[in-house]
Every structure is written in C-alpha cells, then in structure tokens.
Motif scaffolding. Sequence first.
Motif, PDB file in Angstrom:
ATOM      1  N   SER A  51      -4.443 -25.148  -7.631  1.00 31.40           N
ATOM      2  CA  SER A  51      -5.827 -25.445  -7.265  1.00 31.40           C
ATOM      3  C   SER A  51      -6.057 -24.866  -5.886  1.00 31.40           C
ATOM      4  CB  SER A  51      -6.094 -26.959  -7.276  1.00 31.40           C
ATOM      5  OG  SER A  51      -7.418 -27.236  -6.861  1.00 31.40           O
ATOM      6  N   ALA A  79     -10.176 -30.930 -11.956  1.00 31.97           N
ATOM      7  CA  ALA A  79     -10.256 -29.984 -10.843  1.00 31.97           C
ATOM      8  C   ALA A  79      -9.007 -29.921  -9.985  1.00 31.97           C
ATOM      9  CB  ALA A  79     -11.460 -30.329  -9.954  1.00 31.97           C
ATOM     10  N   ASP A 135     -10.316 -25.374  -5.646  1.00 25.03           N
ATOM     11  CA  ASP A 135     -11.027 -25.915  -6.807  1.00 25.03           C
ATOM     12  C   ASP A 135     -11.437 -27.375  -6.591  1.00 25.03           C
ATOM     13  OD1 ASP A 135     -10.517 -23.478  -7.978  1.00 25.03           O
ATOM     14  OD2 ASP A 135      -8.757 -24.182  -9.073  1.00 25.03           O
TER      15      ASP A 135
END
Length: 272
Positions: free
Chosen positions: A215, A162, A218
């Motif tokens: 990201s 992630a 996320d």
Amino acid sequence: MPASDTDAPEAQGPIAAGIDTARSAEDRYYITALARGLEVLACFRRADKALSNQQIAERCGLPKSTVTRFTYTLTKLGYLVQESGGRYVLGTATLGLGSAMLARLDIRQLARPMMQELAEFSGTTVSIAMRDRLSMIYVEVCRSTAALALALQVGSRMPLAASAIGRAYLVKAPEQERKDIFGRALELDELAHAALREGFEKGLRDYEAYGCTTSFGDWQKDVNGIAVGFMPIGGSQLMSINCGGPASSVSKEFLLEEVRPRLIEIAARLES
C-alpha cells in the motif's frame, strides 16, 4: 424493558443490515436482540469520547427507543458508563473481555522481539492485526524510536480494502471466509464491495510479484506499507503482519528491497 427479537429498525443502517444478513444465514438459535446489543458495543471507536443514544442509533441503524433499552441494560451490567451529560462511554466490563482475548494470543509474546528488531532496523512501525468484520484490528504494535514512526496503537483499525494488512488477510483467507466477507460488503454497500474486490485483486498481484501485499499511498497518501498474512503456530485464526511508515522517510524501494525479505521471514517463523 429488554428489546425483543421483533423490534424492527425504522431505517436500517449498515450494522443492522449486517445483522439481518447474518440472521438469514443462521438457524433458529440466532438471537437478534443479543446481536444488536453486541453491535451497540462494537460501534464505539478509539476516537470517540462519548456517544449519545441518538449517535448510537444512527451508527447501528436502529430506532432510538430500542438503543435506549440496550444502553440502559449495558450500563447496569458495567459494559457502558453514562456520563453526567447523558452520553455513554465503554465500561470496565468490556476491558475484561478485551484483556482475556489478548491474554490468549501467545503469538504476540513470540512475535514481539522480532517485530521490535525490524522496527528499529527500518525506522518504521510493525504491527499484527486480526479481522473484525470489514476491518483489521491491531493486537500488537512495535515502533522504532524514530520520531516519524506511525503513532498507531493496539485497538487501532485499518480498512480491509485499502490497507496492505487488510489485503494480506484477504489473500490468505480461506475461500469460504472470503466469500462471506464479500457477501457482507455487498449487502452493506455496493461501492464498498467493489473497493474490496479491487483491493483483493491488487493483493493477489502483489503476492505474485513480491510475496507480500503493498500500500503505497493507498490507505493514506503519505504512508507506505507492506504486509504478509499468516496462520500462527497452534492458532485457528488468520493474522496479518505489516511494516509501514511515512512516505517521506520510508520509500517504496526500501520496503521492497530491504524490509520485505525480513517481514516474510518473520511471518514464516510465526507459522512454523
């Protein structure tokens, strides 16, 4: 009495399963008892104040009786300390191992001025991390004086799937290492394996579009970050460098337009 190689976990957890996976790929020199003892140490996290034998057993997927022998031995050697309530914390012997590891990472000294300059320019936190199983561990952190900079520390962990810093590692990792990572994830948890695959594919798309991974909400919905993987000068272990901060003060556009070229340049300088 020390734990034997024949100790069989009553109910395998993810760590024990990972050990058995590694053992199946190794030859007769693989010592399961040693591997399990090291995993007992590895199950401690920064947020843990102290762990009981039962908690360690649950994390490692091992019988409590086996864990009790490991913790007794590790306490005698100084790797664990038993508190008055019977729980355990990491001992000073582990500090010696960590200090020796960090001391040989000369790349940190080279990177720190560039990281700090970028952190001040962007009002973010800039970090370098290395992989440990299915997560990334920060080995150097520089933050700006901005009040909203992320409060991350050396030793903090980030997920491979992630986080931008984890995805950057996956994209740059040699094919065989990446296969080993995916294999370990599949053995431990099919959902984790699917998430890892998805994170890798997103990382590939990001690298093609931006030359870095991203990201944006996320990892945590209110945190934005970008990252680049690199092989340090004279090094043998891949690393990743990232730059991130709260989404309220560090926008996606700012990271991609202003920060991205600077982060890519730092990674290139650390490689050559």
